[in-house]
Design a protein around this motif. Structure first.
Motif, PDB file in Angstrom:
ATOM      1  N   GLY A 179       4.454  -0.467 -16.810  1.00  0.00           N
ATOM      2  CA  GLY A 179       4.133  -1.886 -16.746  1.00  0.00           C
ATOM      3  C   GLY A 179       4.884  -2.695 -15.707  1.00  0.00           C
ATOM      4  N   LEU A 180       5.555  -2.041 -14.743  1.00  0.00           N
ATOM      5  CA  LEU A 180       6.282  -2.774 -13.712  1.00  0.00           C
ATOM      6  C   LEU A 180       5.396  -3.137 -12.530  1.00  0.00           C
ATOM      7  CD1 LEU A 180       8.707  -1.531 -15.366  1.00  0.00           C
ATOM      8  CD2 LEU A 180       9.980  -1.818 -13.266  1.00  0.00           C
ATOM      9  N   ILE A 181       4.341  -2.361 -12.310  1.00  0.00           N
ATOM     10  CA  ILE A 181       3.423  -2.660 -11.219  1.00  0.00           C
ATOM     11  C   ILE A 181       1.989  -2.558 -11.716  1.00  0.00           C
ATOM     12  CG2 ILE A 181       5.028  -1.856  -9.433  1.00  0.00           C
ATOM     13  CD1 ILE A 181       3.282   0.671  -9.147  1.00  0.00           C
ATOM     14  N   THR A 182       1.096  -3.150 -10.931  1.00  0.00           N
ATOM     15  CA  THR A 182      -0.334  -2.989 -11.172  1.00  0.00           C
ATOM     16  C   THR A 182      -0.948  -2.404  -9.912  1.00  0.00           C
ATOM     17  OG1 THR A 182      -0.875  -5.213 -10.390  1.00  0.00           O
ATOM     18  CG2 THR A 182      -0.421  -4.959 -12.744  1.00  0.00           C
ATOM     19  N   LYS A 183      -2.073  -1.751 -10.088  1.00  0.00           N
ATOM     20  CA  LYS A 183      -2.794  -1.163  -8.959  1.00  0.00           C
ATOM     21  C   LYS A 183      -4.190  -1.751  -8.969  1.00  0.00           C
ATOM     22  CE  LYS A 183      -4.221   3.055  -9.440  1.00  0.00           C
ATOM     23  NZ  LYS A 183      -4.284   4.514  -9.563  1.00  0.00           N
ATOM     24  N   GLN A 184      -4.632  -2.211  -7.809  1.00  0.00           N
ATOM     25  CA  GLN A 184      -5.983  -2.756  -7.696  1.00  0.00           C
ATOM     26  C   GLN A 184      -6.577  -2.408  -6.346  1.00  0.00           C
ATOM     27  OE1 GLN A 184      -5.149  -7.366  -7.070  1.00  0.00           O
ATOM     28  NE2 GLN A 184      -4.163  -6.563  -8.887  1.00  0.00           N
ATOM     29  N   ALA A 185      -7.871  -2.558  -6.239  1.00  0.00           N
ATOM     30  CA  ALA A 185      -8.552  -2.283  -4.975  1.00  0.00           C
ATOM     31  C   ALA A 185      -8.158  -3.351  -3.953  1.00  0.00           C
ATOM     32  CB  ALA A 185     -10.064  -2.272  -5.177  1.00  0.00           C
ATOM     33  N   ASP A 186      -7.954  -2.922  -2.726  1.00  0.00           N
ATOM     34  CA  ASP A 186      -7.656  -3.828  -1.626  1.00  0.00           C
ATOM     35  C   ASP A 186      -8.897  -4.685  -1.359  1.00  0.00           C
ATOM     36  OD1 ASP A 186      -7.209  -5.018   0.917  1.00  0.00           O
ATOM     37  OD2 ASP A 186      -5.930  -3.350   1.527  1.00  0.00           O
ATOM     38  N   THR A 187      -8.718  -5.983  -1.225  1.00  0.00           N
ATOM     39  CA  THR A 187      -9.864  -6.871  -1.007  1.00  0.00           C
ATOM     40  C   THR A 187     -10.518  -6.642   0.353  1.00  0.00           C
ATOM     41  OG1 THR A 187      -8.378  -8.605  -0.195  1.00  0.00           O
ATOM     42  CG2 THR A 187      -8.996  -8.681  -2.523  1.00  0.00           C
ATOM     43  N   ARG A 201     -11.641   1.091  -0.588  1.00  0.00           N
ATOM     44  CA  ARG A 201     -11.178   2.479  -0.740  1.00  0.00           C
ATOM     45  C   ARG A 201      -9.666   2.550  -0.906  1.00  0.00           C
ATOM     46  NH1 ARG A 201     -13.368   4.533   4.729  1.00  0.00           N
ATOM     47  NH2 ARG A 201     -12.532   2.493   5.155  1.00  0.00           N
ATOM     48  N   LYS A 202      -8.958   1.521  -0.438  1.00  0.00           N
ATOM     49  CA  LYS A 202      -7.498   1.489  -0.529  1.00  0.00           C
ATOM     50  C   LYS A 202      -7.051   0.820  -1.819  1.00  0.00           C
ATOM     51  CE  LYS A 202      -5.458   1.050   3.957  1.00  0.00           C
ATOM     52  NZ  LYS A 202      -4.934   0.091   4.927  1.00  0.00           N
ATOM     53  N   LYS A 203      -5.873   1.215  -2.267  1.00  0.00           N
ATOM     54  CA  LYS A 203      -5.260   0.601  -3.440  1.00  0.00           C
ATOM     55  C   LYS A 203      -4.078  -0.260  -2.995  1.00  0.00           C
ATOM     56  CE  LYS A 203      -8.001   2.715  -6.184  1.00  0.00           C
ATOM     57  NZ  LYS A 203      -9.252   2.026  -6.355  1.00  0.00           N
ATOM     58  N   VAL A 204      -3.902  -1.365  -3.707  1.00  0.00           N
ATOM     59  CA  VAL A 204      -2.793  -2.273  -3.461  1.00  0.00           C
ATOM     60  C   VAL A 204      -1.924  -2.270  -4.715  1.00  0.00           C
ATOM     61  CG1 VAL A 204      -2.174  -4.695  -3.097  1.00  0.00           C
ATOM     62  CG2 VAL A 204      -4.120  -3.720  -1.888  1.00  0.00           C
ATOM     63  N   TYR A 205      -0.624  -2.178  -4.516  1.00  0.00           N
ATOM     64  CA  TYR A 205       0.331  -2.188  -5.620  1.00  0.00           C
ATOM     65  C   TYR A 205       1.048  -3.526  -5.623  1.00  0.00           C
ATOM     66  CZ  TYR A 205      -0.658   2.758  -5.592  1.00  0.00           C
ATOM     67  OH  TYR A 205      -1.305   3.959  -5.632  1.00  0.00           O
ATOM     68  N   LEU A 206       1.061  -4.156  -6.785  1.00  0.00           N
ATOM     69  CA  LEU A 206       1.709  -5.453  -6.946  1.00  0.00           C
ATOM     70  C   LEU A 206       2.658  -5.389  -8.135  1.00  0.00           C
ATOM     71  CD1 LEU A 206      -1.496  -7.644  -6.616  1.00  0.00           C
ATOM     72  CD2 LEU A 206       0.220  -7.252  -4.847  1.00  0.00           C
ATOM     73  N   LEU A 207       3.715  -6.156  -8.062  1.00  0.00           N
ATOM     74  CA  LEU A 207       4.626  -6.226  -9.194  1.00  0.00           C
ATOM     75  C   LEU A 207       3.999  -7.049 -10.308  1.00  0.00           C
ATOM     76  CD1 LEU A 207       7.907  -6.865  -7.225  1.00  0.00           C
ATOM     77  CD2 LEU A 207       7.446  -4.868  -8.643  1.00  0.00           C
ATOM     78  N   THR A 265       0.833  -1.202   0.000  1.00  0.00           N
ATOM     79  CA  THR A 265       0.000   0.000   0.000  1.00  0.00           C
ATOM     80  C   THR A 265       0.868   1.252   0.000  1.00  0.00           C
ATOM     81  OG1 THR A 265      -0.136   0.167   2.418  1.00  0.00           O
ATOM     82  CG2 THR A 265      -1.806  -1.205   1.297  1.00  0.00           C
ATOM     83  N   PHE A 266       0.245   2.352  -0.374  1.00  0.00           N
ATOM     84  CA  PHE A 266       0.922   3.643  -0.393  1.00  0.00           C
ATOM     85  C   PHE A 266       1.545   3.926   0.974  1.00  0.00           C
ATOM     86  CE2 PHE A 266       1.273   8.208  -0.145  1.00  0.00           C
ATOM     87  CZ  PHE A 266       1.626   8.591  -1.429  1.00  0.00           C
ATOM     88  N   GLN A 272       6.541 -16.524  -3.444  1.00  0.00           N
ATOM     89  CA  GLN A 272       5.922 -15.708  -2.388  1.00  0.00           C
ATOM     90  C   GLN A 272       5.143 -14.548  -2.986  1.00  0.00           C
ATOM     91  OE1 GLN A 272       5.686 -16.242   0.897  1.00  0.00           O
ATOM     92  NE2 GLN A 272       4.514 -14.374   1.127  1.00  0.00           N
ATOM     93  N   LEU A 273       5.712 -13.883  -3.978  1.00  0.00           N
ATOM     94  CA  LEU A 273       5.028 -12.754  -4.613  1.00  0.00           C
ATOM     95  C   LEU A 273       3.731 -13.198  -5.272  1.00  0.00           C
ATOM     96  CD1 LEU A 273       8.092 -10.956  -6.197  1.00  0.00           C
ATOM     97  CD2 LEU A 273       6.651 -10.068  -4.356  1.00  0.00           C
ATOM     98  N   LYS A 274       3.754 -14.349  -5.904  1.00  0.00           N
ATOM     99  CA  LYS A 274       2.554 -14.838  -6.584  1.00  0.00           C
ATOM    100  C   LYS A 274       1.477 -15.249  -5.605  1.00  0.00           C
ATOM    101  CE  LYS A 274       4.795 -15.684 -10.853  1.00  0.00           C
ATOM    102  NZ  LYS A 274       4.766 -16.286 -12.119  1.00  0.00           N
ATOM    103  N   ARG A 275       1.877 -15.720  -4.428  1.00  0.00           N
ATOM    104  CA  ARG A 275       0.889 -16.034  -3.376  1.00  0.00           C
ATOM    105  C   ARG A 275       0.236 -14.770  -2.856  1.00  0.00           C
ATOM    106  NH1 ARG A 275       4.597 -19.999  -1.779  1.00  0.00           N
ATOM    107  NH2 ARG A 275       5.534 -18.641  -0.238  1.00  0.00           N
ATOM    108  N   GLU A 276       1.042 -13.704  -2.702  1.00  0.00           N
ATOM    109  CA  GLU A 276       0.532 -12.431  -2.197  1.00  0.00           C
ATOM    110  C   GLU A 276      -0.382 -11.749  -3.191  1.00  0.00           C
ATOM    111  OE1 GLU A 276       4.050 -10.238  -1.270  1.00  0.00           O
ATOM    112  OE2 GLU A 276       4.511 -11.451   0.488  1.00  0.00           O
ATOM    113  N   GLY A 277      -0.095 -11.939  -4.488  1.00  0.00           N
ATOM    114  CA  GLY A 277      -0.865 -11.257  -5.531  1.00  0.00           C
ATOM    115  C   GLY A 277      -2.055 -12.032  -5.886  1.00  0.00           C
TER     116      GLY A 277
END
Length: 134
Positions: free
Chosen positions: A62-70, A74-80, A35-36, A129-134
């Motif tokens: 294209g290095l990250i994506t932004k999506q709504a926090d599950t 209201r929050k955005k989550v940044y993922l690689l 998160t920010f 680990q990153l793929k589990r988090e995303g």
């Protein structure tokens, strides 16, 4: 994106050559920040306006994506993205270089040894680990 030249190093610098972008990638890769506000709490204390612009640039490149926090829409989550995850070998080499040439670096020696002796397995674990988090 306009390139200064077709040099591969210049190309990378056009994307992540400022003083903040690689630190954001670092936080997403190694520290599980998403998160920010989490990214803003890094030791380097990037200003909010700069963080906003760098996150937008990394997303546009294209290095990250932004999506709504599950948990809180209201929050955005940044993922690689895959492109961002592909920065992992570069980041590991930077850690090795810094630990070799800067005795005051805080690179954990266990990590440095692991990069030196078992980099492929380490990269596989980080990516999993990153793929589990995303």
């Amino acid at each position: 994106m306009q390139r200064r030249s077709n040099c591969p190093i210049s190309n990378v610098l056009d994307i992540v050559g400022d003083k903040w972008s690689l630190l954001i990638v670092r936080d997403l890769l190694f520290f599980g920040k998403q998160t920010f506000s989490e990214i803003q709490t890094s030791d380097e204390r990037v200003a909010t306006n700069i963080l906003s612009s760098r996150l937008e640039k990394l997303e546009n490149d294209g290095l990250i994506t932004k999506q709504a926090d599950t948990r809180d829409k209201r929050k955005k989550v940044y993922l690689l993205s895959e492109k961002g995850i592909d920065m992992l070998p570069i980041m590991l080499e930077m850690i090795l270089w810094s630990s070799k040439h800067d005795p005051d670096t805080n690179a954990p020696q266990d990590l440095v040894k692991r990069i030196q002796t078992d980099k492929i397995q380490l990269m596989s674990e980080v990516v999993s680990q990153l793929k589990r988090e995303g």
